[in-house]
Each structure stands twice: as structure tokens, then as C-alpha cells.
Motif scaffolding. Structure first.
Motif, short mmCIF file in Angstrom:
data_model
loop_
_atom_site.label_atom_id
_atom_site.label_comp_id
_atom_site.label_asym_id
_atom_site.label_seq_id
_atom_site.Cartn_x
_atom_site.Cartn_y
_atom_site.Cartn_z
N ASP A 11 52.76 -13.01 46.19
CA ASP A 11 52.36 -11.68 46.79
C ASP A 11 51.56 -12.17 47.89
O ASP A 11 50.15 -12.09 47.92
CB ASP A 11 51.94 -10.84 45.73
N LEU B 100 50.34 -10.59 50.72
CA LEU B 100 49.30 -9.65 51.08
C LEU B 100 48.98 -8.60 49.74
O LEU B 100 49.74 -7.58 49.69
CB LEU B 100 50.03 -8.76 52.16
N ARG B 101 48.24 -9.10 49.00
CA ARG B 101 47.39 -10.23 48.95
C ARG B 101 47.21 -10.95 47.64
O ARG B 101 46.22 -11.86 47.43
CB ARG B 101 45.93 -9.59 49.27
N ALA B 102 47.75 -10.45 46.55
CA ALA B 102 47.39 -10.94 45.26
C ALA B 102 47.40 -12.48 45.07
O ALA B 102 46.45 -12.95 44.67
CB ALA B 102 48.38 -10.36 44.26
N GLU C 30 43.23 -3.03 42.61
CA GLU C 30 43.54 -2.59 43.87
C GLU C 30 44.73 -1.89 43.26
O GLU C 30 45.65 -2.06 42.71
CB GLU C 30 43.86 -3.65 44.80
N GLY D 29 46.75 -0.86 48.16
CA GLY D 29 45.81 -1.63 49.21
C GLY D 29 44.34 -1.27 49.02
O GLY D 29 43.55 -1.93 49.84
N ASN E 62 40.80 -6.50 46.13
CA ASN E 62 41.87 -7.42 45.98
C ASN E 62 41.66 -8.03 47.49
O ASN E 62 42.74 -8.53 48.20
CB ASN E 62 43.10 -6.87 45.95
N THR F 215 46.93 -5.27 40.25
CA THR F 215 47.20 -5.10 41.60
C THR F 215 48.49 -4.14 41.60
O THR F 215 49.29 -4.02 40.50
CB THR F 215 47.38 -6.28 42.49
N THR F 216 48.85 -3.65 42.72
CA THR F 216 50.15 -2.72 42.86
C THR F 216 51.31 -3.43 42.44
O THR F 216 52.00 -2.98 41.60
CB THR F 216 50.22 -2.15 44.18
N ASN F 217 51.51 -4.44 42.97
CA ASN F 217 52.75 -5.33 42.51
C ASN F 217 52.62 -6.86 42.14
O ASN F 217 53.28 -7.24 41.10
CB ASN F 217 53.47 -5.24 44.14
N GLY F 218 51.76 -7.51 42.48
CA GLY F 218 51.54 -9.06 42.39
C GLY F 218 51.32 -9.30 40.92
O GLY F 218 52.23 -10.05 40.29
N TRP G 17 57.10 -4.37 47.33
CA TRP G 17 56.26 -3.46 47.42
C TRP G 17 56.83 -1.99 46.76
O TRP G 17 58.01 -1.72 47.07
CB TRP G 17 55.95 -2.90 48.74
N HIS H 27 53.34 -3.69 55.03
CA HIS H 27 52.10 -3.58 54.06
C HIS H 27 50.96 -3.98 55.02
O HIS H 27 49.86 -3.43 54.91
CB HIS H 27 52.13 -4.45 52.81
N LEU I 89 47.66 -1.80 55.36
CA LEU I 89 45.99 -2.42 55.27
C LEU I 89 45.48 -2.23 56.49
O LEU I 89 44.18 -2.15 56.62
CB LEU I 89 46.28 -4.08 54.85
C1 MLT Z 1 49.63 -5.74 45.67
O1 MLT Z 1 49.87 -6.26 44.41
O2 MLT Z 1 50.65 -5.23 45.67
C2 MLT Z 1 49.04 -6.30 46.82
O3 MLT Z 1 48.27 -7.55 46.46
C3 MLT Z 1 48.52 -5.17 47.15
C4 MLT Z 1 47.00 -5.55 48.08
O4 MLT Z 1 46.41 -6.52 47.69
O5 MLT Z 1 47.00 -4.67 49.21
#
Ligand code: MLT
Length: 234
Positions: free
Chosen positions: A27, A29-31, A68, A71, A81, A100-103, A145, A198, A202
Motif C-alpha cells: 500500500d 500511499l501510504r500504509a 487514517e 487520507g 498515517n 488505515t482505509t485499505n492497507g 482503494w 489517491h 492526498l
Molecule cells: C490506506 O490504507 O488506504 C492508505 O494507507 C491511506 C493513506 O495513508 O492515505
């Protein structure tokens, strides 16, 4: 011949057999860039969890908390994050719980694998060298995402495939298309990633310097490794 596959989103991971394989979660950006930076900067443990409640609850077990969503840092947590937060001296030797949202979701969906390791441009060669010596099939799991494809994670997958292609068979079209995408973007990696959805998200939060750091190749020779649900230094 060993095989390398690419899962473009956590929504597709159920299509993959994880047993007997090594999963590289990415991931950019940014995890996973944060996790690599944190472990490289001396953070002792990073615990990825899927929900805000789980993360909050770990405070009583002595964890700093990071959260997070979309973002942005979530109110009430110690940090958000940003990889720069993970460099802070106060976290050296300490443990951080993060959601985090995705990572972090992608990590929690990868645990049926024999091994789960963390990949980012920051530790690209370290990841490749580890995998070359392990002799197991590989799945690169892109956090994406919200279930959708993400350019930056796929470019990382392509960069890793490029480093491994001499010793591994490309096991699916996703790995081949990730490779061709990376080959066409590698000389303009930052510019290309700045065009991603993304990165634009950000930039609205004035987080340009995070993006630049996350697109830096081989800043660290550190491998975050998942052991009993916690990331430690391999
Ligand atoms: C995520 O997990 O989606 C990203 O890391 C989000 C972010 O850090 O902006």
C-alpha cells in the motif's frame, strides 16, 4: 519453476490459494511505506488492525495508536498515517497499533499464507532478495482503494516482478500487466504516481512530501514481517 501472481485488490484475494506461499502486501500511499519507515526507524512492533475500535482498545496494552480514513488522521488517535510520523524519536523501541482505509485490511486478509511481508518502494530490493532465497511461490497483494484498483500499488508490483522475473514464472495477466506498466513508468515514477487518484486525494490535504518519500526506491534495507499478527523486523 516458482510462480509469482498479483492480486490487484483485497476484493479478489479469495480467488487465490494462499497456503504454501509468501504474500507481499503493498500500500504505497501510504500504509506499507509507513510500516517500512517505522520499523527502519526503530519502532519495535506495529500491529495492523482493520477497525478503529480494535485500534483504540490497544491503548490499554501500551500501544501508541495510529488511524487514517480517507487520507486524513482520525480524531482521538496519537498519529495518522504519515511516514514522517513514524520517524519520530518518541516511538523508538515502542509499539504502535494502526488502522488505515485499505492497507491494514489487506494485511488482515493475507494471514492464511505461510508468510506475510511488507513491500514498498522504500525497501524494494530487500523484499526481492528475501523472496529469491525463500524458494516459495509469491502473491503480491495490492491494497488498492476501497476495493478498487490503484496505480501506485500496481506499479510497485511491476517493479518487484521485474526484479524477480528471471527466477519466477509470471503466473497471471495481472503480473504481466503490472510489469509492462512499471517498465513504461519507471523513468518518471513520481510524476506518474502524482497522476493517481489517491495522490490527488492526498494533495488536497497538502501531503505532497509524503508522496515523494513513498516513491523513493531503496531508502531502507528493512523487512517488516508479520509474526503472530504483529509486524517486527525480520
Ligand atoms: C490506506 O490504507 O488506504 C492508505 O494507507 C491511506 C493513506 O495513508 O492515505
Amino acid at each position: 519453476m516458482l510462480k509469482i501472481e498479483v492480486c490487484l485488490s483485497p476484493q479478489l484475494i479469495h480467488l487465490f490459494e494462499l497456503k504454501g506461499k509468501i504474500v507481499v502486501v503493498t500500500d504505497i500511499l501510504r500504509a506499507t511505506s509507513c510500516m517500512t519507515t517505522g520499523i527502519a526507524s526503530g519502532v519495535a512492533k506495529i500491529k495492523p488492525v482493520a477497525t478503529l475500535d480494535e485500534c483504540r482498545a490497544l491503548k490499554k496494552d501500551g500501544y501508541y495508536t495510529a488511524a487514517e480514513r480517507n487520507g486524513e488522521k482520525v480524531e482521538g488517535f496519537d498519529i495518522g498515517n504519515s511516514p514522517y510520523s513514524y520517524m519520530e524519536e518518541r516511538f523508538s523501541g515502542k509499539k504502535i497499533a494502526t488502522t488505515t482505509t485499505n492497507g491494514t485490511l489487506a494485511i488482515t486478509k493475507s494471514t492464511d499464507a505461510d508468510e506475510v511481508i511488507i513491500g514498498s518502494f522504500l525497501n524494494l530490493s530487500t523484499v526481492a532478495n528475501y523472496l529469491i532465497n525463500k524458494g516459495k511461490d509469491i502473491i503480491i497483494h495490492c491494497a488498492g482503494w476501497k476495493g478498487n484498483y490503484s496505480l501506485e500499488d500496481t506499479l510497485f508490483a511491476g517493479a518487484l516482478v521485474e526484479k524477480l522475473e528471471s527466477g519466477f514464472e509470471l503466473g497471471d495477466d495481472a503480473s504481466f500487466s503490472a510489469l509492462t506498466s512499471y517498465k513504461s513508468a519507471k523513468n518518471n515514477l513520481l510524476e506518474t504516481i502524482l497522476g493517481s487518484s489517491h495522490a490527488k486525494r492526498l494533495e488536497k490535504h497538502n501531503i505532497r512530501k509524503d508522496i515523494e518519500l513513498c516513491c523513493t526506491i531503496d531508502k531502507y534495507n528493512t523487512l517488516p514481517y508479520l509474526k503472530a499478527g504483529v509486524l517486527i523486523k525480520k
